[in-house]
Enzyme design. Structure first.
Site, mmCIF file in Angstrom:
data_model
loop_
_atom_site.group_PDB
_atom_site.id
_atom_site.type_symbol
_atom_site.label_atom_id
_atom_site.label_comp_id
_atom_site.label_asym_id
_atom_site.label_seq_id
_atom_site.Cartn_x
_atom_site.Cartn_y
_atom_site.Cartn_z
ATOM 1 N N HIS A 118 63.149 73.451 3.659
ATOM 2 C CA HIS A 118 63.576 73.298 2.268
ATOM 3 C C HIS A 118 62.493 73.700 1.266
ATOM 4 O O HIS A 118 62.771 73.889 0.082
ATOM 5 C CB HIS A 118 64.054 71.854 2.002
ATOM 6 C CG HIS A 118 62.956 70.843 1.917
ATOM 7 N ND1 HIS A 118 62.635 70.007 2.952
ATOM 8 C CD2 HIS A 118 62.114 70.514 0.907
ATOM 9 C CE1 HIS A 118 61.647 69.205 2.593
ATOM 10 N NE2 HIS A 118 61.319 69.490 1.347
ATOM 11 N N SER A 128 55.905 67.635 1.622
ATOM 12 C CA SER A 128 56.825 68.181 2.624
ATOM 13 C C SER A 128 56.176 69.337 3.383
ATOM 14 O O SER A 128 55.604 70.253 2.783
ATOM 15 C CB SER A 128 58.102 68.679 1.944
ATOM 16 O OG SER A 128 58.814 67.610 1.375
ATOM 17 N N ASP A 164 64.814 70.841 9.823
ATOM 18 C CA ASP A 164 64.260 71.226 8.525
ATOM 19 C C ASP A 164 62.880 71.851 8.688
ATOM 20 O O ASP A 164 61.939 71.532 7.967
ATOM 21 C CB ASP A 164 64.184 70.018 7.594
ATOM 22 C CG ASP A 164 63.840 70.411 6.151
ATOM 23 O OD1 ASP A 164 64.127 71.568 5.778
ATOM 24 O OD2 ASP A 164 63.272 69.577 5.429
#
Length: 321
Positions: free
Chosen positions: A164, A273, A194
């Site tokens: 993402h 992230s 992800d």
């Protein structure tokens, strides 16, 4: 009949008899200077000096010597204890972070600006971190879609991050620990976890890949450290513990559900992230991927999730541990 008288010699007569005649030539002894003393020559002085040296050497040889002290384990333990009591040592979290930081990179994606609530929150956070108004627009040209973190796992410039972070990007730039900035391309994805694999086009000469560790022995309560770029600030370090294993998480939009996650409470925010979650040996056990916050703030409230490194390694075709 008278006897002839006998006379003894008078002292003066004896002296006169023994005294030589005035006109008789005799050898005259040289006069002795008053106060003259005997003075030793060089040979005598050298012999005396040699005698003194010989006596000193002999005395030193015969003098009782103290036995040499042999170090014992007790001495070593005492020295170590004294060092521990007087020296300031880095914490376990600081040592772990220092081991992995050379492998941590900043990942920035450029392209059309995203309009999701999550993207707007990240943009406001990045602007505040840079001292700008929350809704300020970036410079003309490339638009930052998002900022995340990555970790080098192969010294040829192979980087793991979250999908993402780079999905939909037209351009991806990574900044290594030494400050080198390079373009990167996506070479692999694993949407179910992800994850995305990046290949940097240029790498430092002394690039150090991170060390990976199996999560087989990971337990709740184990200490962990998260390293990343929350809102672009960093690299930042936060420490906590493993809160649980085999957790599930559904994205706020409900579009994706992730399973078999590591739950942790080390502070993480947008920008973390794709960064590494490491144990106290500085070994990567997971890739930070999400935080749980049921509000619209989308900031950390104590619940973070990471993909186990076994899943992440499989994204690049690495064999399981």
């Amino acid at each position: 009949m008278r006897r002839t008288a006998l006379y003894s010699r008078s002292p003066q007569a004896s002296k006169d008899a023994e005294a030589p005649a005035a006109d008789t030539p005799q050898a005259v002894a040289p006069p002795v200077a008053a106060g003259a003393r005997w003075q030793p020559g060089r040979r005598a002085f050298g012999a005396l000096l040699a005698l003194v040296v010989a006596l000193g050497v002999g005395g030193a040889a015969l003098w009782p010597r103290q036995p040499a002290h042999t170090l014992t384990q007790k001495d070593i333990d005492a020295a170590v204890l004294r060092t521990l009591q007087t020296a300031t040592l880095p914490s376990a979290a600081a040592r772990a972070a220092a081991l992995v930081q050379p492998s941590v990179v900043r990942v920035v994606s450029y392209g059309p600006e995203r309009t999701t609530p999550e993207a707007k929150t990240e943009k406001r956070g990045r602007n505040l971190a840079r001292g700008k108004p929350p809704e300020a627009d970036g410079p003309p040209g490339e638009v930052e879609r998002g900022i995340g973190t990555g970790v080098v796992i192969v010294d040829k410039g192979v980087i793991l991050t979250n999908l993402h972070v780079v999905a939909g990007a037209q351009t991806i730039k990574v900044t290594f620990a030494d400050g080198l900035e390079a373009l990167a391309t996506i070479t692999g994805v694993q949407p179910e976890n992800d994850l995305a694999v990046l290949q940097a086009r240029k790498i430092p000469d002394d690039l150090i890949p991170a060390t990976l560790a199996s999560t087989a022995d990971l337990q709740s309560g184990d200490q962990v450290v998260a390293v990343g770029f929350p809102f672009g600030i960093g690299p930042s370090v936060s420490a906590g513990v493993v809160s649980g294993l085999k957790r599930s998480f559904r994205s706020p939009e409900g579009k994706q559900e992730l399973g078999n996650l590591i739950q942790f409470d080390a502070a993480a925010n947008p920008g973390n992230s794709g960064g590494p979650l490491v144990n106290m040996e500085g070994q990567v056990v997971g890739i930070v991927t999400a935080i749980l916050n049921p509000t619209q703030q989308r900031t950390f409230i104590g619940i973070g999730f990471a993909v186990p490194i076994e899943n992440a390694a499989s994204a690049i075709g690495s064999p399981p541990f």
